[in-house]
Motif scaffolding. Structure first.
Motif, mmCIF file in Angstrom:
data_model
loop_
_atom_site.group_PDB
_atom_site.id
_atom_site.type_symbol
_atom_site.label_atom_id
_atom_site.label_comp_id
_atom_site.label_asym_id
_atom_site.label_seq_id
_atom_site.Cartn_x
_atom_site.Cartn_y
_atom_site.Cartn_z
ATOM 1 N N GLY A 63 0.817 -1.129 0.169
ATOM 2 C CA GLY A 63 0.013 0.040 -0.074
ATOM 3 C C GLY A 63 0.793 1.346 0.255
ATOM 4 O O GLY A 63 0.152 2.299 -0.456
ATOM 5 N N GLU A 64 2.119 1.310 0.114
ATOM 6 C CA GLU A 64 2.694 2.232 0.225
ATOM 7 C C GLU A 64 3.305 2.664 -1.202
ATOM 8 O O GLU A 64 3.660 1.745 -1.894
ATOM 9 N N VAL A 65 3.593 4.018 -1.365
ATOM 10 C CA VAL A 65 4.057 4.515 -2.626
ATOM 11 C C VAL A 65 5.550 4.851 -2.219
ATOM 12 O O VAL A 65 5.845 5.505 -1.281
ATOM 13 N N VAL A 66 6.532 3.983 -2.783
ATOM 14 C CA VAL A 66 7.966 4.057 -2.702
ATOM 15 C C VAL A 66 8.648 4.425 -3.962
ATOM 16 O O VAL A 66 8.113 4.180 -5.151
ATOM 17 N N SER A 67 9.831 5.016 -3.847
ATOM 18 C CA SER A 67 10.826 5.194 -5.015
ATOM 19 C C SER A 67 11.740 4.311 -4.965
ATOM 20 O O SER A 67 12.678 3.989 -4.109
ATOM 21 N N VAL A 68 12.011 3.516 -6.123
ATOM 22 C CA VAL A 68 12.896 2.546 -6.140
ATOM 23 C C VAL A 68 13.921 2.868 -7.442
ATOM 24 O O VAL A 68 13.322 3.539 -8.488
ATOM 25 N N SER A 69 14.967 2.157 -7.826
ATOM 26 C CA SER A 69 15.487 2.182 -9.120
ATOM 27 C C SER A 69 14.666 1.645 -10.141
ATOM 28 O O SER A 69 14.137 0.717 -9.821
ATOM 29 N N ASP A 70 15.010 2.072 -11.383
ATOM 30 C CA ASP A 70 14.053 1.627 -12.472
ATOM 31 C C ASP A 70 14.298 0.132 -12.661
ATOM 32 O O ASP A 70 13.420 -0.431 -13.039
ATOM 33 N N GLY A 71 15.654 -0.329 -12.767
ATOM 34 C CA GLY A 71 15.712 -1.757 -12.976
ATOM 35 C C GLY A 71 15.059 -2.835 -12.279
ATOM 36 O O GLY A 71 14.574 -3.467 -12.525
ATOM 37 N N PHE A 72 15.210 -2.344 -10.609
ATOM 38 C CA PHE A 72 14.456 -2.981 -9.678
ATOM 39 C C PHE A 72 13.115 -3.290 -9.913
ATOM 40 O O PHE A 72 12.552 -4.128 -9.875
#
Length: 189
Positions: free
Chosen positions: A16-25
């Motif tokens: 449910g959380e909106v998170v920022s991750v690397s594009d490749g991940f």
């Protein structure tokens, strides 16, 4: 890349959380395994139900963790090991060994990475913290020589009645020894 997690992802967030991750991940791992969806406007509108479920799951998870922490807190683990004359162990007591002993004693299988990273390399008594979210129960680890373990466990498990009876039995033996010592000089004269 911003994504909405659909499952709990270790070290990244909960469902449910909106998170920022690397594009490749995100493209190669999270989205193909359906652990996350892209954080588009349409998906953000649909995520309210997911957040409510995530909150319920989080509270249930916290209850389980707290119950496990109460069960583990104060448990005494005894290790019998070989050691040199300077009380240094031939080897060490690792977090994996502590994990296995906790599993035997309580039936709880805890991730060994949650147990303190410090290895034990000397004889003695140690308080080892176990990291479990908000709470950190402490496990008491007793490291002693192999030949001393059985005597320690027998003395610890012996009922209180036998512990009280043992000194009473020892007293007559001491009195007999004193009487024999007094009688010996009388015979020499």
């Amino acid at each position: 890349m911003r994504v909405i997690l659909t499952e709990d992802v270790y070290k990244h967030g909960v469902a449910g959380e909106v998170v920022s991750v690397s594009d490749g991940f995100a493209r190669n791992w999270l989205i193909p395994k359906r652990m996350a969806i892209p954080a588009s406007k349409a998906n953000l509108d649909q995520v309210t139900d997911l957040r409510a479920k995530a909150q319920q799951n989080r509270s249930a998870y916290n209850d389980k963790v707290n119950a496990a922490a109460r069960q583990i807190n104060g448990v005494e683990l005894v290790f019998g090991v070989k050691a040199g004359n300077n009380n240094k162990l031939y080897g060490s007591i690792t977090s994996q060994m502590i994990k296995d002993e906790i599993l035997k004693k309580t039936g709880l299988d805890i991730n060994r990475r949650r147990i303190s990273d410090r290895t034990i390399r000397e004889l003695g008594r140690y308080d080892v913290p176990v990291r479990m979210g908000d709470v950190s129960p402490v496990v008491h680890v007793l490291v002693m020589r192999e030949d001393e373990v059985n005597a320690y466990l027998n003395a610890k498990n012996a009922p209180a009645e036998t512990a009280e009876a043992a000194p009473a039995e020892a007293a007559p033996a001491e009195n007999q020894a004193e009487n024999a010592a007094e009688a010996a000089p009388a015979q020499t004269e």
